[in-house]
Write a protein that holds these residues in place. Structure first.
Motif, short mmCIF file in Angstrom:
data_model
loop_
_atom_site.label_atom_id
_atom_site.label_comp_id
_atom_site.label_asym_id
_atom_site.label_seq_id
_atom_site.Cartn_x
_atom_site.Cartn_y
_atom_site.Cartn_z
N VAL A 71 0.83 -1.21 0.00
CA VAL A 71 0.00 0.00 0.00
C VAL A 71 0.86 1.26 0.00
N LYS A 72 1.87 1.28 0.84
CA LYS A 72 2.70 2.49 0.96
C LYS A 72 3.42 2.79 -0.35
N GLU A 73 3.98 1.77 -0.97
CA GLU A 73 4.71 1.99 -2.23
C GLU A 73 3.78 2.51 -3.32
N TYR A 74 2.58 1.94 -3.42
CA TYR A 74 1.62 2.39 -4.42
C TYR A 74 1.19 3.84 -4.14
N ALA A 75 0.82 4.11 -2.89
CA ALA A 75 0.27 5.42 -2.53
C ALA A 75 1.29 6.54 -2.70
N LEU A 76 2.55 6.25 -2.40
CA LEU A 76 3.58 7.29 -2.48
C LEU A 76 4.12 7.48 -3.89
N GLY A 77 3.66 6.68 -4.84
CA GLY A 77 4.23 6.73 -6.18
C GLY A 77 3.56 7.70 -7.13
N HIS A 78 2.43 8.32 -6.73
CA HIS A 78 1.66 9.05 -7.73
C HIS A 78 2.26 10.41 -8.11
N HIS A 79 3.27 10.89 -7.36
CA HIS A 79 3.96 12.12 -7.76
C HIS A 79 5.39 11.85 -8.21
N GLU A 80 5.75 10.59 -8.33
CA GLU A 80 7.07 10.24 -8.85
C GLU A 80 7.05 10.31 -10.38
N LEU A 92 9.23 9.00 -14.05
CA LEU A 92 10.10 7.91 -14.47
C LEU A 92 11.56 8.32 -14.59
N ASP A 93 11.81 9.62 -14.78
CA ASP A 93 13.21 10.07 -14.91
C ASP A 93 13.82 10.43 -13.57
N GLY A 94 13.11 10.22 -12.46
CA GLY A 94 13.66 10.47 -11.13
C GLY A 94 13.51 11.89 -10.64
N THR A 95 12.76 12.74 -11.36
CA THR A 95 12.60 14.14 -10.94
C THR A 95 11.35 14.38 -10.12
N GLY A 96 10.62 13.31 -9.78
CA GLY A 96 9.40 13.48 -8.98
C GLY A 96 9.70 13.52 -7.50
N TYR A 97 8.66 13.44 -6.70
CA TYR A 97 8.79 13.50 -5.24
C TYR A 97 7.77 12.55 -4.62
N PRO A 98 7.93 12.11 -3.38
CA PRO A 98 8.88 12.59 -2.37
C PRO A 98 10.24 11.89 -2.39
N GLY A 137 12.04 10.70 -5.34
CA GLY A 137 12.84 10.79 -6.55
C GLY A 137 13.13 9.45 -7.19
N LEU A 138 12.11 8.58 -7.27
CA LEU A 138 12.30 7.24 -7.83
C LEU A 138 12.34 7.28 -9.35
N THR A 139 13.00 6.29 -9.94
CA THR A 139 13.00 6.11 -11.39
C THR A 139 12.05 4.97 -11.75
N LYS A 140 11.85 4.77 -13.05
CA LYS A 140 10.91 3.74 -13.51
C LYS A 140 11.23 2.37 -12.94
N ASP A 141 12.51 1.99 -12.95
CA ASP A 141 12.91 0.66 -12.48
C ASP A 141 12.65 0.48 -10.99
N GLN A 142 12.50 1.57 -10.27
CA GLN A 142 12.27 1.50 -8.83
C GLN A 142 10.79 1.53 -8.47
N MET A 143 9.94 1.63 -9.48
CA MET A 143 8.50 1.74 -9.25
C MET A 143 7.77 0.52 -9.81
#
Length: 553
Positions: free
Chosen positions: A441-450, A452-458, A460-466
């Motif tokens: 749940v946490k990974e899904y919920a925190l991913g909506h502002h990330e 793919l190029d790592g410039t999102g927040y909170p 800064g994940l990249t595509k491979d990390q999501m």
């Protein structure tokens, strides 16, 4: 081991062998009962197990309703070939049994006796003279032609000794299939197995209750945000719905890079909970920022304050020019009077134009051009007014900063405060002890502002990390925000513009191209707009020129 494989031990079997056999049965049953998650199936399983242990010909299991009644959950009668499980295939139309009648304990049903007393009841022959009213059992026999004789009724108790149901076994059979009473040894054995069933049923109920509690908790946070901010609360409700729509579409897709992606009902539930919690941190975002519908709005829209200052400047202009006009009239200078009147009219018209310009700019929009920025600065430098002997500018620095916002209604500082909702969301989700089946749940919920190029927040994940669900939620969150009809600071966009913005973000490596393609080809966006937005937003979409979209092959 199936229930039918468990038979009553031969009475001539040595005791140590009987004990060993019963222990083996106990272990087998423990495994089966603790692996069953469906409570209705569990009730059916418990009854079959107990009938096999006791070698009973018939039996029923009852649950207790909220209004103090006993409800038939499973009914089995081998002689009559009856097996009702209370589902669509085998419904039970027997009426519920009241535990109390007119405020007094029900004395006409043995199962009600068992619940009200909390004790098991062992009856060798229901047709013998008994201290119980057995007319109901006899009436049923007369209707079916069945002969009820021995009966064992056992209340099921949970971990706090509350009764959660009743099991009733009928007509235990001896070695030659003759009907015999339930011996004390058999009663003890049956009660031990019934206790195991009660524990399994309690565990199932507790797990279901905790699941409902957690789901309701997530929805309640959205309700609390709704009270704080109706449009954000609506967003928290719509994103889970759109997320599951798109997740189902990806699940159903049988071609392209996402063809192998599947979701079970448990996976869908996990994603649904994440959807409800994805913006829970907004509960801490200040109202005046979350609800900022114009550039100058704080507790109130300061355009009204600036409007009042314009009125003061207008009054002062009139007074200043009128004094000069009166002076010219006294000196009999009609030409100078005409000049002053023209100058006053010109300045008042410019004042009105500048006033209207600031009102228009205050509304906000997609982009504020350089000419308008220059006009804001000109107006700030041009006008001053005097209040209580003090000279002050028409626009202070903060008002200039807010009016100069190029997109939307938030300053950079306010955007940073809005972004903090993800930090608060992360803190809330970090504090929640998610069980294993909700661990994502946490990974899904925190991913909506990330991105793919790592410039999102909170984070800064990249595509491979999501994960795919997290990338999926990023698309649904943005589409909901773009198409929403209840935002106080902007109008709802037509679908073609929403998809074009998403496509540009795909091209910029911010959103997942494969999921975007499924979003387009499944036409999930159409279904969502019809159900949750305004169908008039469904304009023509030119797929051939849609940025970021490539057909799935």
């Amino acid at each position: 081991m199936a229930p039918s494989d468990i038979k009553q031990s031969n009475i001539n079997m040595p005791q140590h062998i009987k004990d060993k056999t019963n222990l083996r049965h106990l272990v087998d049953i423990s495994i089966r009962l603790t692996t069953e998650k469906d409570s209705s199936k569990l009730l059916n399983e418990i009854l079959q197990v107990l009938m096999s242990v006791a070698n009973a010909d018939a039996g029923s299991i009852y649950s207790i309703t909220d209004n103090k009644q006993l409800k038939f959950e499973t009914v089995i009668n081998k002689t009559l070939g009856l097996h009702l499980r209370g589902d669509e295939d085998s419904p039970i139309d027997f009426p519920n049994i009241d535990l109390f009648i007119n405020g007094k304990e029900n004395e006409t049903a043995i199962v009600a006796h068992a619940v009200n007393s909390g004790k098991y009841i062992n009856i060798p022959d229901v047709y013998a003279a008994l201290p119980f009213d057995m007319s109901a059992a006899r009436n049923m026999d007369s209707l079916t032609g069945y002969r009820t004789k021995s009966m064992l009724t056992i209340p099921l108790k949970d971990h706090v000794d509350d009764i959660i149901g009743v099991i009733q076994l009928i007509n235990v059979k001896g070695e030659n299939d003759e009907i015999i009473p339930f011996s004390e040894e058999l009663v003890t054995l049956t009660r031990s197995f019934a206790s195991l069933g009660a524990i399994s049923l309690t565990n199932s109920t507790l797990i279901k209750g905790m699941e409902e509690l957690f789901t309701t908790f997530a929805e309640t946070i959205a309700m609390a945000i709704d009270e704080k901010s109706p449009h954000t609360g609506g967003h928290c409700k719509r994103v889970p719905a759109l997320t599951l729509m798109l997740a189902d579409a990806v699940h159903d897709s049988n071609k392209g890079p996402l063809a192998s992606f599947t979701m079970s009902e448990a996976d869908r539930h996990e994603l649904d909970v994440a959807g409800w919690l994805h913006d829970c941190g907004k509960i801490a975002t200040p109202d005046h920022i979350m609800e900022k519908s114009t550039k100058l709005e704080t507790i109130f829209d300061r355009i009204k304050y600036i409007d009042a200052k314009f009125e003061v400047i207008k009054r002062d202009l009139n007074i200043s020019y009128q004094q000069e006009i009166i002076s010219a009239l006294k000196q009999n200078k009609p030409i100078e009077v005409k000049q002053l009147e023209r100058l006053l009219d010109t300045e008042l018209k410019q004042l009105s134009l500048d006033r209207a310009l600031l009102k228009r700019i205050n509304v906000g929009g997609e982009f504020l051009g350089g000419n308008e920025l220059n006009e804001i600065q000109r107006i700030a430098n041009k006008y001053t007014l005097e209040i209580n002997g003090k000279t002050m500018p028409l626009l202070n620095d903060d008002e200039v900063e807010n009016l100069s916002i190029r997109r939307g209604t938030l300053t950079q500082g306010e955007r940073d405060i809005m972004k903090r909702h993800m930090d608060v969301t992360k803190n809330i989700l970090d504090a929640l002890p998610f069980p294993k089946h909700l661990s994502n749940v946490k990974e899904y919920a925190l991913g909506h502002h990330e991105k793919l190029d790592g410039t999102g927040y909170p984070r800064g994940l990249t595509k491979d990390q999501m994960s795919i669900p997290a990338r999926l939620m990023a698309i649904t969150d943005i589409f909901e925000a773009l198409s929403a009809v209840d935002r106080p600071y902007k109008k709802a966009k037509p679908v073609s513009e929403c998809l074009n913005i998403l496509g540009v973000m795909v091209n910029n490596n911010h959103l997942d191209a494969d999921i975007f393609a499924v979003f387009i080809e499944s036409e999930v966006y159409k279904k969502y707009i019809i159900e949750f937005a305004n169908p008039e937003q469904l304009d023509e979409v030119d797929l051939n020129n849609l940025p970021g979209y490539s057909p799935i092959v």
